[in-house]
Write a protein that holds these residues in place. Structure first.
Motif, PDB file in Angstrom:
ATOM      1  N   PHE A  38       0.830  -1.208   0.000  1.00 55.76           N
ATOM      2  CA  PHE A  38       0.000   0.000   0.000  1.00 55.76           C
ATOM      3  C   PHE A  38       0.868   1.262   0.000  1.00 55.76           C
ATOM      4  O   PHE A  38       0.593   2.215  -0.745  1.00 55.76           O
ATOM      5  N   LEU A  39       1.935   1.281   0.804  1.00 55.61           N
ATOM      6  CA  LEU A  39       2.829   2.440   0.833  1.00 55.61           C
ATOM      7  C   LEU A  39       3.548   2.617  -0.500  1.00 55.61           C
ATOM      8  O   LEU A  39       3.785   3.751  -0.940  1.00 55.61           O
ATOM      9  N   THR A  40       3.892   1.524  -1.145  1.00 58.66           N
ATOM     10  CA  THR A  40       4.517   1.606  -2.460  1.00 58.66           C
ATOM     11  C   THR A  40       3.545   2.190  -3.483  1.00 58.66           C
ATOM     12  O   THR A  40       3.931   3.022  -4.319  1.00 58.66           O
ATOM     13  N   LEU A  41       2.294   1.780  -3.412  1.00 54.65           N
ATOM     14  CA  LEU A  41       1.290   2.344  -4.322  1.00 54.65           C
ATOM     15  C   LEU A  41       1.086   3.836  -4.072  1.00 54.65           C
ATOM     16  O   LEU A  41       0.902   4.611  -5.022  1.00 54.65           O
ATOM     17  N   ILE A  42       1.144   4.238  -2.813  1.00 53.87           N
ATOM     18  CA  ILE A  42       1.050   5.673  -2.497  1.00 53.87           C
ATOM     19  C   ILE A  42       2.227   6.433  -3.106  1.00 53.87           C
ATOM     20  O   ILE A  42       2.066   7.519  -3.664  1.00 53.87           O
ATOM     21  N   ALA A  43       3.428   5.856  -3.000  1.00 54.41           N
ATOM     22  CA  ALA A  43       4.609   6.504  -3.571  1.00 54.41           C
ATOM     23  C   ALA A  43       4.478   6.632  -5.096  1.00 54.41           C
ATOM     24  O   ALA A  43       4.793   7.684  -5.669  1.00 54.41           O
ATOM     25  N   PHE A  44       4.012   5.558  -5.760  1.00 55.72           N
ATOM     26  CA  PHE A  44       3.820   5.634  -7.207  1.00 55.72           C
ATOM     27  C   PHE A  44       2.758   6.673  -7.560  1.00 55.72           C
ATOM     28  O   PHE A  44       2.915   7.418  -8.530  1.00 55.72           O
ATOM     29  N   ALA A  45       1.688   6.723  -6.795  1.00 60.59           N
ATOM     30  CA  ALA A  45       0.626   7.691  -7.072  1.00 60.59           C
ATOM     31  C   ALA A  45       1.117   9.117  -6.864  1.00 60.59           C
ATOM     32  O   ALA A  45       0.748  10.022  -7.623  1.00 60.59           O
ATOM     33  N   THR A  46       1.952   9.317  -5.877  1.00 58.65           N
ATOM     34  CA  THR A  46       2.494  10.655  -5.615  1.00 58.65           C
ATOM     35  C   THR A  46       3.333  11.136  -6.794  1.00 58.65           C
ATOM     36  O   THR A  46       3.265  12.298  -7.179  1.00 58.65           O
ATOM     37  N   VAL A  47       4.091  10.232  -7.384  1.00 61.20           N
ATOM     38  CA  VAL A  47       4.905  10.608  -8.539  1.00 61.20           C
ATOM     39  C   VAL A  47       4.039  10.774  -9.784  1.00 61.20           C
ATOM     40  O   VAL A  47       4.272  11.663 -10.599  1.00 61.20           O
ATOM     41  N   LEU A  63       9.824   9.715   3.441  1.00 55.77           N
ATOM     42  CA  LEU A  63       9.083   9.286   4.633  1.00 55.77           C
ATOM     43  C   LEU A  63       8.517   7.876   4.460  1.00 55.77           C
ATOM     44  O   LEU A  63       8.624   7.038   5.367  1.00 55.77           O
ATOM     45  N   LEU A  64       7.939   7.600   3.306  1.00 60.81           N
ATOM     46  CA  LEU A  64       7.418   6.256   3.046  1.00 60.81           C
ATOM     47  C   LEU A  64       8.532   5.215   3.031  1.00 60.81           C
ATOM     48  O   LEU A  64       8.344   4.083   3.493  1.00 60.81           O
ATOM     49  N   ALA A  65       9.697   5.585   2.523  1.00 59.60           N
ATOM     50  CA  ALA A  65      10.829   4.656   2.520  1.00 59.60           C
ATOM     51  C   ALA A  65      11.293   4.357   3.941  1.00 59.60           C
ATOM     52  O   ALA A  65      11.613   3.196   4.264  1.00 59.60           O
ATOM     53  N   ILE A  66      11.312   5.353   4.801  1.00 57.89           N
ATOM     54  CA  ILE A  66      11.707   5.133   6.200  1.00 57.89           C
ATOM     55  C   ILE A  66      10.720   4.199   6.890  1.00 57.89           C
ATOM     56  O   ILE A  66      11.109   3.285   7.620  1.00 57.89           O
ATOM     57  N   VAL A  67       9.441   4.397   6.644  1.00 52.76           N
ATOM     58  CA  VAL A  67       8.421   3.523   7.236  1.00 52.76           C
ATOM     59  C   VAL A  67       8.595   2.089   6.737  1.00 52.76           C
ATOM     60  O   VAL A  67       8.502   1.129   7.507  1.00 52.76           O
TER      61      VAL A  67
END
Length: 111
Positions: A38-47, A63-67
């Motif tokens: 889910f966090l990876t999908l958020i990162a892709f969506a942000t880009v 921040l998502l990478a740290i989590v």
């Protein structure tokens, strides 16, 4: 240093306890894996979204990478279990040295 006895002498109790612990551990791993996806999908969506600037996108991705690193350490590398204090000490010591190094070089370059 005396070792603790893990067996109760009753094989049925030990097997049930191990099954319960294994099921609980597997549940934690599946949940953390789903959260990482889910966090990876958020990162892709942000880009992918054109409205976000780089000043917003880069800190969010960091921040998502740290989590995700925290999830990796504590659930997939079993750092949340007992007996991993020495590796945790070395890991956190390396993290502190790395952060101090980055801070040092950043201040040397900027000032």
């Amino acid at each position: 240093m005396a070792s603790q006895q893990l067996n109760s002498g009753n094989p049925r109790v030990d097997i049930e306890y191990r099954r319960k612990k294994s099921a609980e551990e597997m549940r934690y791993q599946v949940v953390s894996f789903a959260l990482m996806i889910f966090l990876t999908l958020i990162a892709f969506a942000t880009v992918a979204i054109e409205g976000f600037t780089a000043w917003f996108t880069v800190p969010v991705i960091i921040l998502l990478a740290i989590v995700q690193v925290i999830f990796q350490l504590y659930y997939f590398m079993h750092m949340n279990q007992k007996g991993h204090e020495a590796p945790a000490l070395f890991l956190y010591s390396g993290l502190v040295v790395g952060l101090i190094t980055v801070l040092t070089f950043t201040t040397i370059i900027w000032w």
